[in-house]
Design an enzyme around this catalytic site. Sequence first.
Site, mmCIF file in Angstrom:
data_model
loop_
_atom_site.group_PDB
_atom_site.id
_atom_site.type_symbol
_atom_site.label_atom_id
_atom_site.label_comp_id
_atom_site.label_asym_id
_atom_site.label_seq_id
_atom_site.Cartn_x
_atom_site.Cartn_y
_atom_site.Cartn_z
ATOM 1 N N LYS A 27 0.838 -1.204 0.000
ATOM 2 C CA LYS A 27 0.000 0.000 0.000
ATOM 3 C C LYS A 27 0.877 1.261 0.000
ATOM 4 C CE LYS A 27 -3.668 -2.513 2.459
ATOM 5 N NZ LYS A 27 -4.595 -2.517 3.612
ATOM 6 N N TYR A 67 -12.013 -2.866 -3.303
ATOM 7 C CA TYR A 67 -12.532 -2.982 -1.940
ATOM 8 C C TYR A 67 -14.066 -3.038 -1.901
ATOM 9 C CZ TYR A 67 -7.985 -2.411 0.376
ATOM 10 O OH TYR A 67 -6.709 -2.597 0.852
ATOM 11 N N ASN A 130 -1.665 -0.406 7.368
ATOM 12 C CA ASN A 130 -1.146 -1.763 7.607
ATOM 13 C C ASN A 130 -0.317 -2.339 6.458
ATOM 14 O OD1 ASN A 130 -3.226 -2.430 5.904
ATOM 15 N ND2 ASN A 130 -4.393 -3.615 7.401
ATOM 16 N N HIS A 133 -1.666 -5.662 1.370
ATOM 17 C CA HIS A 133 -2.936 -6.343 1.133
ATOM 18 C C HIS A 133 -2.649 -7.747 0.616
ATOM 19 C CE1 HIS A 133 -6.949 -7.252 -0.454
ATOM 20 N NE2 HIS A 133 -6.289 -7.784 -1.473
ATOM 21 N N GLU A 144 -9.288 -10.282 -7.856
ATOM 22 C CA GLU A 144 -8.341 -9.174 -7.672
ATOM 23 C C GLU A 144 -7.209 -9.215 -8.705
ATOM 24 O OE1 GLU A 144 -7.353 -9.616 -3.521
ATOM 25 O OE2 GLU A 144 -9.351 -8.963 -2.888
HETATM 26 P P1 DAT Z 1 -7.380 -7.534 5.354
HETATM 27 O O1 DAT Z 1 -6.616 -6.399 4.701
HETATM 28 O O2 DAT Z 1 -6.597 -8.141 6.465
HETATM 29 O O3 DAT Z 1 -7.892 -8.553 4.358
HETATM 30 P P2 DAT Z 1 -10.117 -6.577 5.533
HETATM 31 O O4 DAT Z 1 -10.338 -7.159 4.169
HETATM 32 O O5 DAT Z 1 -11.078 -6.947 6.610
HETATM 33 O O6 DAT Z 1 -8.648 -6.889 6.075
HETATM 34 O O7 DAT Z 1 -10.127 -4.985 5.418
HETATM 35 C C1 DAT Z 1 -9.492 -4.328 4.348
HETATM 36 C C2 DAT Z 1 -8.705 -3.149 4.898
HETATM 37 O O8 DAT Z 1 -9.632 -2.202 5.446
HETATM 38 C C3 DAT Z 1 -7.760 -3.489 6.040
HETATM 39 O O9 DAT Z 1 -6.502 -3.917 5.558
HETATM 40 C C4 DAT Z 1 -7.685 -2.204 6.793
HETATM 41 C C5 DAT Z 1 -9.066 -1.608 6.611
HETATM 42 N N1 DAT Z 1 -9.944 -1.917 7.749
HETATM 43 C C6 DAT Z 1 -10.549 -3.098 8.024
HETATM 44 N N2 DAT Z 1 -11.274 -3.037 9.142
HETATM 45 C C7 DAT Z 1 -11.136 -1.759 9.592
HETATM 46 C C8 DAT Z 1 -11.622 -1.045 10.722
HETATM 47 N N3 DAT Z 1 -12.427 -1.631 11.615
HETATM 48 N N4 DAT Z 1 -11.247 0.256 10.872
HETATM 49 C C9 DAT Z 1 -10.445 0.850 9.983
HETATM 50 N N5 DAT Z 1 -9.944 0.239 8.895
HETATM 51 C C10 DAT Z 1 -10.276 -1.045 8.709
HETATM 52 MG MG MG Z 2 -9.335 -8.392 2.901
#
Ligand code: DAT
Ligand code: MG
Length: 168
Positions: A27, A67, A130, A133, A144
Site C-alpha cells: 500500500k 474494496y 497496515n 494487502h 483481484e
Molecule cells: P485484510 O486487509 O486483512 O484482508 P479486511 O479485508 O477486513 O482486512 O479490510 C481491508 C482493509 O480495510 C484493512 O486492511 C484495513 C481496513 N480496515 C478493516 N477493518 C477496519 C476497521 N475496523 N477500521 C479501519 N480500517 C479497517
Molecule cells: Mg481483505
Amino acid sequence: MYETNGSCIYYSEDIKVSVERTFVAIKPDGVERGIIGEVIKRFESRGLKLVGMKLMKLSNEKAQEHYGEHKGKPFFDGLVSFITAGPIVAMVWEGKGAIALCRSTIGATNPAQAAPGTIRGDLAVEIGRNVVHGSDGPESAKREIGIFFSESEVCAEWPRAVDKWVSE
Ligand code: DAT
Ligand code: MG
C-alpha cells in the site's frame, strides 16, 4: 508443461500439483516509507514465486472495485482515500497454498494484534496503515488479479529449478 485453469496452474508431467496464485499489494504507506524491498523479501524468502509486479497509482474507481466487499462500512471512504494517496506495488505470487501462506506472512488485519514475525507485526502499528494487502481466498484472488493484471502481464511459463527444494 502448464495448463492454466483460473487462478491455478497444473504441472502436468509425472506429478500433478495444484499451484495457487494470489494478489498482494504494498500500500502507499509501504511505498512511501521505503520498505518495498523488505516486504517483497518476506514472500521471496518463504519460497513463493513472483509472477507479476507493477508500480501503479490506483484510480478512485479501481480502488472502489477492489474494496467492493467493504462498501457501506464506516471505514470505506478512508480506505479508498488511503489506497489512492500514492503509488502501490501490485503483485501476483504463486506457489502451493500461496493464498494462505501470503495471509500468514502478512499477519492479522490490525497490526496491534499481528504476531511478531509477520509483516504487519514487524512493520506497522495501526489498522489504517497496515502496509500490505493479500487476497483472502481463491475467489477473491482470481477477482483481484483480474482487476490489476491482464493475462499477458503474468509470467505463466517460468519454471524455477529451485521449486523442487521448496515443494515436494
Ligand atoms: P485484510 O486487509 O486483512 O484482508 P479486511 O479485508 O477486513 O482486512 O479490510 C481491508 C482493509 O480495510 C484493512 O486492511 C484495513 C481496513 N480496515 C478493516 N477493518 C477496519 C476497521 N475496523 N477500521 C479501519 N480500517 C479497517
Ligand atoms: Mg481483505
